[in-house]
Design a protein around this motif. Structure first.
Motif, PDB file in Angstrom:
ATOM      1  N   LEU A 121       4.226 -15.453  -0.018  1.00 58.52           N
ATOM      2  CA  LEU A 121       3.578 -16.007  -1.327  1.00 58.52           C
ATOM      3  C   LEU A 121       4.572 -16.305  -2.543  1.00 58.52           C
ATOM      4  CD1 LEU A 121       0.449 -13.679  -1.427  1.00 58.52           C
ATOM      5  CD2 LEU A 121       0.399 -16.009  -0.836  1.00 58.52           C
ATOM      6  N   GLY A 122       5.619 -15.571  -2.419  1.00 55.57           N
ATOM      7  CA  GLY A 122       6.528 -15.881  -3.649  1.00 55.57           C
ATOM      8  C   GLY A 122       7.321 -14.631  -4.093  1.00 55.57           C
ATOM      9  N   ALA A 123       6.839 -14.030  -5.285  1.00 56.54           N
ATOM     10  CA  ALA A 123       7.190 -12.863  -5.894  1.00 56.54           C
ATOM     11  C   ALA A 123       6.397 -12.369  -6.751  1.00 56.54           C
ATOM     12  CB  ALA A 123       8.708 -13.176  -6.744  1.00 56.54           C
ATOM     13  N   PRO A 124       5.081 -11.606  -6.090  1.00 55.55           N
ATOM     14  CA  PRO A 124       4.023 -11.090  -6.816  1.00 55.55           C
ATOM     15  C   PRO A 124       4.223  -9.904  -7.240  1.00 55.55           C
ATOM     16  CG  PRO A 124       3.450 -11.354  -4.645  1.00 55.55           C
ATOM     17  CD  PRO A 124       4.813 -11.970  -4.656  1.00 55.55           C
ATOM     18  N   LEU A 125       5.111  -9.120  -6.732  1.00 52.93           N
ATOM     19  CA  LEU A 125       5.507  -7.734  -6.838  1.00 52.93           C
ATOM     20  C   LEU A 125       6.775  -7.436  -7.519  1.00 52.93           C
ATOM     21  CD1 LEU A 125       4.119  -6.391  -3.551  1.00 52.93           C
ATOM     22  CD2 LEU A 125       2.849  -6.991  -5.465  1.00 52.93           C
ATOM     23  N   VAL A 126       7.054  -8.058  -8.354  1.00 45.77           N
ATOM     24  CA  VAL A 126       8.324  -7.980  -9.134  1.00 45.77           C
ATOM     25  C   VAL A 126       8.293  -6.647 -10.012  1.00 45.77           C
ATOM     26  CG1 VAL A 126      10.094  -8.866 -10.816  1.00 45.77           C
ATOM     27  CG2 VAL A 126       9.400 -10.047  -8.565  1.00 45.77           C
ATOM     28  N   HIS A 127       7.239  -6.591 -10.589  1.00 48.05           N
ATOM     29  CA  HIS A 127       6.679  -5.507 -11.635  1.00 48.05           C
ATOM     30  C   HIS A 127       5.817  -4.456 -10.827  1.00 48.05           C
ATOM     31  CE1 HIS A 127       6.915  -3.483 -15.227  1.00 48.05           C
ATOM     32  NE2 HIS A 127       6.968  -4.686 -15.928  1.00 48.05           N
ATOM     33  N   ASP A 128       5.184  -3.236 -11.552  1.00 52.25           N
ATOM     34  CA  ASP A 128       4.652  -2.423 -10.797  1.00 52.25           C
ATOM     35  C   ASP A 128       3.349  -2.682 -10.199  1.00 52.25           C
ATOM     36  OD1 ASP A 128       6.357  -0.513 -12.254  1.00 52.25           O
ATOM     37  OD2 ASP A 128       5.126  -0.371 -13.868  1.00 52.25           O
ATOM     38  N   PHE A 129       2.926  -2.303  -8.978  1.00 52.20           N
ATOM     39  CA  PHE A 129       2.092  -2.580  -8.325  1.00 52.20           C
ATOM     40  C   PHE A 129       1.216  -1.419  -7.849  1.00 52.20           C
ATOM     41  CE2 PHE A 129       5.319  -2.824  -5.363  1.00 52.20           C
ATOM     42  CZ  PHE A 129       4.788  -2.429  -4.053  1.00 52.20           C
ATOM     43  N   ALA A 130      -0.041  -1.399  -7.114  1.00 51.47           N
ATOM     44  CA  ALA A 130      -0.650  -0.407  -6.460  1.00 51.47           C
ATOM     45  C   ALA A 130      -1.177  -1.054  -5.284  1.00 51.47           C
ATOM     46  CB  ALA A 130      -1.778   0.173  -7.160  1.00 51.47           C
ATOM     47  N   THR A 131      -1.277  -0.040  -3.822  1.00 50.11           N
ATOM     48  CA  THR A 131      -1.806  -0.591  -2.782  1.00 50.11           C
ATOM     49  C   THR A 131      -2.973   0.164  -2.508  1.00 50.11           C
ATOM     50  OG1 THR A 131      -0.442   0.897  -1.610  1.00 50.11           O
ATOM     51  CG2 THR A 131       0.506  -1.046  -1.763  1.00 50.11           C
ATOM     52  N   ILE A 132      -4.163  -0.618  -2.124  1.00 51.13           N
ATOM     53  CA  ILE A 132      -5.293   0.179  -2.050  1.00 51.13           C
ATOM     54  C   ILE A 132      -5.926  -0.421  -0.575  1.00 51.13           C
ATOM     55  CG2 ILE A 132      -7.817   0.434  -2.683  1.00 51.13           C
ATOM     56  CD1 ILE A 132      -6.604  -0.124  -5.604  1.00 51.13           C
ATOM     57  N   SER A 133      -6.561   0.404   0.310  1.00 51.96           N
ATOM     58  CA  SER A 133      -6.983   0.174   1.508  1.00 51.96           C
ATOM     59  C   SER A 133      -8.508  -0.234   1.344  1.00 51.96           C
ATOM     60  CB  SER A 133      -6.785   1.009   2.801  1.00 51.96           C
ATOM     61  OG  SER A 133      -7.504   0.647   3.803  1.00 51.96           O
ATOM     62  N   LEU A 134      -9.061  -1.186   1.877  1.00 52.14           N
ATOM     63  CA  LEU A 134     -10.491  -1.499   1.580  1.00 52.14           C
ATOM     64  C   LEU A 134     -11.215  -0.865   3.042  1.00 52.14           C
ATOM     65  CD1 LEU A 134     -11.050  -4.802   0.104  1.00 52.14           C
ATOM     66  CD2 LEU A 134     -10.571  -2.798  -0.931  1.00 52.14           C
ATOM     67  N   SER A 135     -10.711  -0.113   3.727  1.00 47.65           N
ATOM     68  CA  SER A 135     -11.369   0.626   4.995  1.00 47.65           C
ATOM     69  C   SER A 135     -11.903   1.854   4.597  1.00 47.65           C
ATOM     70  CB  SER A 135     -10.294   0.839   6.091  1.00 47.65           C
ATOM     71  OG  SER A 135     -10.874   1.678   6.944  1.00 47.65           O
ATOM     72  N   ASP A 136     -13.290   1.826   4.624  1.00 50.38           N
ATOM     73  CA  ASP A 136     -14.200   3.176   4.169  1.00 50.38           C
ATOM     74  C   ASP A 136     -14.521   3.986   5.394  1.00 50.38           C
ATOM     75  OD1 ASP A 136     -16.007   1.504   5.520  1.00 50.38           O
ATOM     76  OD2 ASP A 136     -17.462   1.280   3.756  1.00 50.38           O
ATOM     77  N   MET A 137     -13.576   3.798   6.568  1.00 46.82           N
ATOM     78  CA  MET A 137     -14.067   4.657   7.569  1.00 46.82           C
ATOM     79  C   MET A 137     -13.525   6.143   7.426  1.00 46.82           C
ATOM     80  SD  MET A 137     -13.076   2.590  11.213  1.00 46.82           S
ATOM     81  CE  MET A 137     -11.390   3.272  11.057  1.00 46.82           C
ATOM     82  N   LEU A 138     -12.411   6.087   6.642  1.00 50.50           N
ATOM     83  CA  LEU A 138     -11.817   7.641   6.113  1.00 50.50           C
ATOM     84  C   LEU A 138     -12.014   7.834   4.763  1.00 50.50           C
ATOM     85  CD1 LEU A 138      -8.872   7.572   8.513  1.00 50.50           C
ATOM     86  CD2 LEU A 138     -11.001   8.608   8.901  1.00 50.50           C
ATOM     87  N   THR A 139     -12.259   6.693   3.953  1.00 48.66           N
ATOM     88  CA  THR A 139     -12.351   6.983   2.585  1.00 48.66           C
ATOM     89  C   THR A 139     -13.655   6.491   1.952  1.00 48.66           C
ATOM     90  OG1 THR A 139      -9.949   6.763   2.252  1.00 48.66           O
ATOM     91  CG2 THR A 139     -11.170   6.662   0.348  1.00 48.66           C
TER      92      THR A 139
END
Length: 248
Positions: A121-139
């Motif tokens: 995509l380019g450079a979207p994560l050059v600063h602070d970022f969070a990863t989140i899974s949208l799977s609600d099988m376990l969460t």
């Protein structure tokens, strides 16, 4: 006698984006264990290897299979897409390994989808970022929603893993609705499908537009922060460097 069981991140799926360390242990393996979609990607690079697979949602069976094979003295690699420690099998394998005292786990890192997708995509994560899974099988979805709201409030760039599947086709739309409670509809976003594989595709759009997009489990989604912009069709998040043109 102690036997090492490797749990390896194979990256997006191409040989070019697999580490030399992972390629080396796969070449030396007696047996490769993994989800069939991912082991099929490896067959062209490591022909003739014994491959053992389990279906989706059979992660415990997959880990037990790998542990049993290693305990019998075989050289085993359990493979995960991306990185084995980022929504991968490494944690579950450690939890189950107590029943196999002769087996020692060794985790080999790989390129996770947040990194490989960002590069497309380019450079979207050059600063602070969070990863989140949208799977609600376990969460539970309530916890996922809380994390989305917290990440939005903290002005993180956000990477969404597992944005949709056959069983939850509207999860991305639900997540966008949560984010739109706090974020502007025009917030720059993007997504990449089949990163580093045949059929790779990418799209840059707004958060409002993202809510209407059709995605699947092979798609990784990126939501920009308040500074993210689209430059030449690419998603870019400035970090704040000062240069002749001013502070970015």
């Amino acid at each position: 006698m102690e036997q090492i069981l490797f749990v390896a991140g194979m990256g997006p799926g191409s040989m070019e984006q697999m580490t030399r360390e992972v390629a080396g242990v796969l070449a030396a393996a007696d047996v490769i264990v993994g989800y069939k979609v991912y082991t099929d990607l490896l067959l062209q690079f490591f022909p003739g290897k014994e491959i053992l697979t389990t279906p989706m949602r059979k992660e415990e069976e997959r880990c037990r299979l790998a542990l049993e094979q290693a305990a019998s003295g075989r050289n085993v690699v359990l493979v995960c897409s991306g990185d084995a420690g980022v929504y991968g099998m490494a944690g579950l394998l450690y939890e189950m390994a107590a029943d196999f005292p002769s087996v020692r786990i060794r985790v080999l890192p790989g390129i996770t989808a947040a990194v490989s997708g960002a590069a497309v995509l380019g450079a979207p994560l050059v600063h602070d970022f969070a990863t989140i899974s949208l799977s609600d099988m376990l969460t539970p979805w309530e916890k996922i929603s809380a994390r989305l709201r917290a990440a939005a409030a903290a002005d993180f760039c956000i990477v969404l893993y597992n944005p949709a599947s056959h069983g939850r086709p509207r999860h991305l739309a639900r997540a966008c609705a949560v984010l739109l409670e706090q974020l502007p509809a025009e917030r720059p976003c993007g997504y990449v499908r089949n990163i580093g594989r045949e059929g790779e595709s990418a799209c840059v759009c707004t958060l409002q537009e993202l809510a209407e997009k059709e995605v699947d489990m092979f798609t990784t989604v990126f939501i920009g922060n308040s500074g993210t912009r689209i430059i030449g069709g690419r998603l870019v998040t400035p970090r704040g460097y000062a240069f002749e043109g001013g502070m970015q």
